[in-house]
Design a protein around this motif. Structure first.
Motif, mmCIF file in Angstrom:
data_model
loop_
_atom_site.group_PDB
_atom_site.id
_atom_site.type_symbol
_atom_site.label_atom_id
_atom_site.label_comp_id
_atom_site.label_asym_id
_atom_site.label_seq_id
_atom_site.Cartn_x
_atom_site.Cartn_y
_atom_site.Cartn_z
ATOM 1 N N ILE A 25 1.002 -1.044 0.191
ATOM 2 C CA ILE A 25 -0.101 -0.070 0.155
ATOM 3 C C ILE A 25 0.985 1.240 -0.002
ATOM 4 O O ILE A 25 1.699 1.324 0.841
ATOM 5 N N TYR A 26 0.789 2.061 -1.188
ATOM 6 C CA TYR A 26 1.988 3.057 -1.413
ATOM 7 C C TYR A 26 1.055 4.390 -1.196
ATOM 8 O O TYR A 26 0.065 4.490 -1.769
ATOM 9 N N TYR A 27 1.961 5.272 -0.602
ATOM 10 C CA TYR A 27 1.127 6.810 -0.584
ATOM 11 C C TYR A 27 2.528 7.762 -0.787
ATOM 12 O O TYR A 27 3.650 7.547 -0.382
ATOM 13 N N SER A 29 2.583 10.642 -0.070
ATOM 14 C CA SER A 29 2.608 11.341 1.302
ATOM 15 C C SER A 29 1.633 10.882 2.389
ATOM 16 O O SER A 29 0.502 10.913 2.039
ATOM 17 N N LEU A 30 1.957 10.757 3.586
ATOM 18 C CA LEU A 30 0.903 10.198 4.660
ATOM 19 C C LEU A 30 1.518 10.793 6.077
ATOM 20 O O LEU A 30 2.857 11.383 6.265
ATOM 21 N N THR A 33 3.460 5.538 8.431
ATOM 22 C CA THR A 33 3.151 4.420 7.907
ATOM 23 C C THR A 33 2.856 3.324 8.995
ATOM 24 O O THR A 33 2.093 2.301 8.697
ATOM 25 N N VAL A 36 -1.144 3.637 9.365
ATOM 26 C CA VAL A 36 -2.071 2.789 8.583
ATOM 27 C C VAL A 36 -1.501 1.442 8.570
ATOM 28 O O VAL A 36 -2.488 0.583 8.553
ATOM 29 N N ILE A 51 3.476 -1.170 4.020
ATOM 30 C CA ILE A 51 2.974 0.098 3.645
ATOM 31 C C ILE A 51 4.096 1.109 3.659
ATOM 32 O O ILE A 51 5.047 1.096 4.288
ATOM 33 N N ALA A 53 5.652 5.087 2.111
ATOM 34 C CA ALA A 53 5.530 6.335 1.746
ATOM 35 C C ALA A 53 6.727 7.110 1.148
ATOM 36 O O ALA A 53 7.687 6.669 1.869
ATOM 37 N N GLN A 56 6.676 11.247 5.160
ATOM 38 C CA GLN A 56 5.763 11.200 6.278
ATOM 39 C C GLN A 56 5.774 12.650 6.767
ATOM 40 O O GLN A 56 6.919 13.214 6.886
#
Ligand code: BTN
Length: 259
Positions: A25-27, A29-30, A33, A36, A51, A53, A56
């Motif tokens: 599961i890639y972001y 920006s968040l 991790t 999530v 997870i 990112a 962050q």
């Protein structure tokens, strides 16, 4: 920058693992991790779900500290469902997986500082955070969180520059984050699957610790201990010999290496 576009497909295609990193599961920006990963784990995510990112905005460090995680670094959390007997080995497993992967991808020599910092030339390049939740005596889930300073100019971060480094600062060139992440996922799985076989992970981790044999001070909350870091127990705790000959077993803390 080399290898800097991360996508679930780029990470998982032909990834040589059975389950670690098979779901990503890639972001871009968040916040963190870890947040999530915790949510996913509570909703029953499969073991090995990762997870990742690019950045962050509220990265979490050990002892409730902030972890700087700007673009160019790796922020990764992996969900596991280990037997309770292996919980204390996750710290060792994660630091060895990072050290092996850095060495394989960059040729740099990585050191481990108790309990789980990875250093290059004495400066921190990676931090590891393990969080878990138990139900009675069963591990509901454990999350390994790994932050690596990959392509960062530490001169842009004067607040951590004295104690931290990045792979690109050490090498004088950028490093493929994609290659490093894929290698890390393979190493995590290899070491995780080897846990039931016995003490090899503990022994390699112990032998790699730059901390042992050194004069150290260890801070844990408001308590500060001083002494020689004599050994580590199989549960990962540090055995500190004081000048009066007594021994303290320290489960967690921050170590400063003295001369
Ligand atoms: C430390 O204090 O040394 C531990 C730092 C752990 C940082 C990683 S980055 C990926 C994961 N997400 C977080 O918010 N923290 C961990």
């Amino acid at each position: 920058m080399v290898g800097n576009s991360l996508s679930p497909a780029a990470i998982t295609t032909n990834l040589e693992t059975r389950f670690i990193g098979q779901r990503v599961i890639y972001y871009p920006s968040l916040t963190s991790t870890m947040e999530v990963a915790k949510r996913e784990a509570r909703q029953g995510a499969a073991e090995g779900t990762a997870i990742i990112a690019d950045e962050q905005t509220a990265g979490r460090g050990r002892m409730k500290r902030v972890w700087l995680s700007p673009k160019g670094s790796i922020a990764l959390s992996v969900i596991l469902h280990p037997d309770v007997a292996y919980l204390s080995s996750l710290v060792m497993l994660a630091s060895l997986a990072v050290a092996h992967s850095i060495e394989a991808v960059t040729g740099l020599k990585a050191q481990v500082k108790w309990p789980n910092d990875v250093l290059i030339n004495g400066k921190k390049v990676c931090g590891i955070l393990i969080e878990s939740e138990m139900r009675r005596n069963i591990v509901d889930y454990a999350i390994i969180g790994i932050g690596v300073n990959v392509n960062l100019k530490l001169s842009d971060f004067p607040e951590i520059q004295p104690i931290a480094t990045s792979l690109s600062d050490e090498l004088g060139r950028d490093v493929s984050r994609l290659e490093l992440i894929r290698r890390l996922l393979v190493e995590i799985e290899r070491l995780y699957l080897s846990l039931p076989a016995g003490g090899a992970i503990y022994e390699e981790w112990r032998d790699r610790l730059v901390t042992l044999g050194r004069k150290v001070s260890v801070t844990w909350g408001r308590t500060k201990y001083e002494g020689i870091a004599e050994s580590v127990a199989r549960d990962g705790s540090l055995l500190l010999r004081h000048s009066d000959g007594s021994l303290t077993k320290i489960v967690a803390g921050d170590v400063t290496l003295r001369e």
